[in-house]
Motif scaffolding. Structure first.
Motif, PDB file in Angstrom:
ATOM      1  N   ASP A  56      -5.461   5.753 -10.287  1.00  0.00           N
ATOM      2  CA  ASP A  56      -6.044   4.722  -9.421  1.00  0.00           C
ATOM      3  C   ASP A  56      -7.570   4.798  -9.356  1.00  0.00           C
ATOM      4  O   ASP A  56      -8.219   3.870  -8.896  1.00  0.00           O
ATOM      5  CB  ASP A  56      -5.421   4.735  -8.019  1.00  0.00           C
ATOM      6  N   GLN A  57      -8.138   5.898  -9.862  1.00  0.00           N
ATOM      7  CA  GLN A  57      -9.597   6.023  -9.939  1.00  0.00           C
ATOM      8  C   GLN A  57     -10.023   5.830 -11.400  1.00  0.00           C
ATOM      9  O   GLN A  57     -10.556   6.724 -12.039  1.00  0.00           O
ATOM     10  CB  GLN A  57     -10.035   7.405  -9.433  1.00  0.00           C
ATOM     11  N   ARG A 108     -11.840   3.073 -13.983  1.00  0.00           N
ATOM     12  CA  ARG A 108     -12.544   1.815 -14.220  1.00  0.00           C
ATOM     13  C   ARG A 108     -12.072   1.121 -15.500  1.00  0.00           C
ATOM     14  O   ARG A 108     -12.295  -0.071 -15.676  1.00  0.00           O
ATOM     15  CB  ARG A 108     -14.051   2.068 -14.297  1.00  0.00           C
ATOM     16  N   PRO A 123      -8.322  -1.292 -14.232  1.00  0.00           N
ATOM     17  CA  PRO A 123      -8.354  -1.710 -12.822  1.00  0.00           C
ATOM     18  C   PRO A 123      -7.041  -2.321 -12.365  1.00  0.00           C
ATOM     19  O   PRO A 123      -6.163  -2.638 -13.178  1.00  0.00           O
ATOM     20  CB  PRO A 123      -9.487  -2.737 -12.794  1.00  0.00           C
TER      21      PRO A 123
END
Length: 254
Positions: A187-188, A190, A193
């Motif tokens: 979830d972290q 880039r 997304p």
């Protein structure tokens, strides 16, 4: 790792010779085949240790250097511990090697790797499993879509650019996939997304693909890679549980 045997192998492709790592249980018996796709940093000791752990669960595992058109592994010099924040030039050094692998080339290579595994005396010869990390998750998705009759299950972890707006985005192969899929998203991340995670899930659902997707809370892109600053031991163990469950259900009948 006790109980496995690993070796370097060369595989002839239409575009050259792919160097690879092959590992399998040391019992001399055939086991289900798994194609293991590397992350962007390439074939290196940590990926070999991951492949050995997978082999110890009862699989014959092939880890190709997908940058072989650029050179044999390691195609770039890497530190023992990779922290891109301290060494941003690492990605620039990798870019030329990564650029040699097109989507078409990836699907063509996948057919060669699957053929090689199916012909190997230490595989059961049935449909293979595929797992991929980072860029390798996209390669796993392309392999499942490009060779549906050859892939029983495919998994991708902290995948990058899986469902973009590009005309050759991996998720557009969904309607060709017959394998069961699993994705463990960070979830972290880039490079993947929430809107792309949603787009991927909707494409797979619309195509009727049997799949399961999970978002690992607090995990960063690269969370399975213990030789990097992105590593998470907790998320990595969760990945192993999911991967072995997937392969245990889908490959054992081969």
């Amino acid at each position: 790792m006790a109980g496995t045997h690993g070796s370097s192998v060369d595989i002839a492709t239409p575009d050259g010779t792919a160097d690879a790592y092959l590992t399998h249980p040391d019992d001399g018996a055939p086991h289900p085949a798994v194609l293991f796709y590397m992350d962007a940093f390439g074939l290196r000791p940590h990926l070999r240790s991951m492949a050995d752990r997978l082999a110890s669960a009862g699989y014959t595992v092939l880890v190709p250097n997908v940058y072989y058109r650029h050179g044999r592994a390691p195609v770039v010099e890497l530190p023992e511990f990779i922290n891109p924040a301290d060494r941003p030039e690492i990605f620039e050094s990798i870019r030329p090697a990564a650029g040699t692998l097109t989507p078409e080339g990836a699907v063509r290579d996948a057919g060669v790797y699957l053929d090689w595994l199916a012909a190997h005396p230490l595989t059961t010869g049935g449909p293979a499993g595929v797992t991929g990390y980072c860029m390798g998750a996209g390669l796993a998705l392309r392999t499942a879509g490009g060779h549906p009759e050859r892939v029983a299950a495919a998994a991708g972890f902290h995948g990058a650019y899986l469902a973009t707006d590009a005309p050759d985005s991996p998720h557009l192969l969904a309607d060709r996939i017959t394998a069961e899929l699993y994705f463990g998203h960070a979830d972290q991340d880039r490079t993947n997304p929430a809107e792309q995670i949603d787009r991927l899930g909707k494409a797979l659902g619309a195509a009727g693909v049997h799949h399961h997707s999970e978002v690992y809370a607090g995990a960063h892109h690269g969370f399975t890679q213990a030789d990097t600053s992105m590593y998470s031991a907790e998320a990595t163990e969760r990945h192993w549980t999911a991967l072995l469950d997937l392969f245990g259900r889908t490959l054992r009948s081969g």
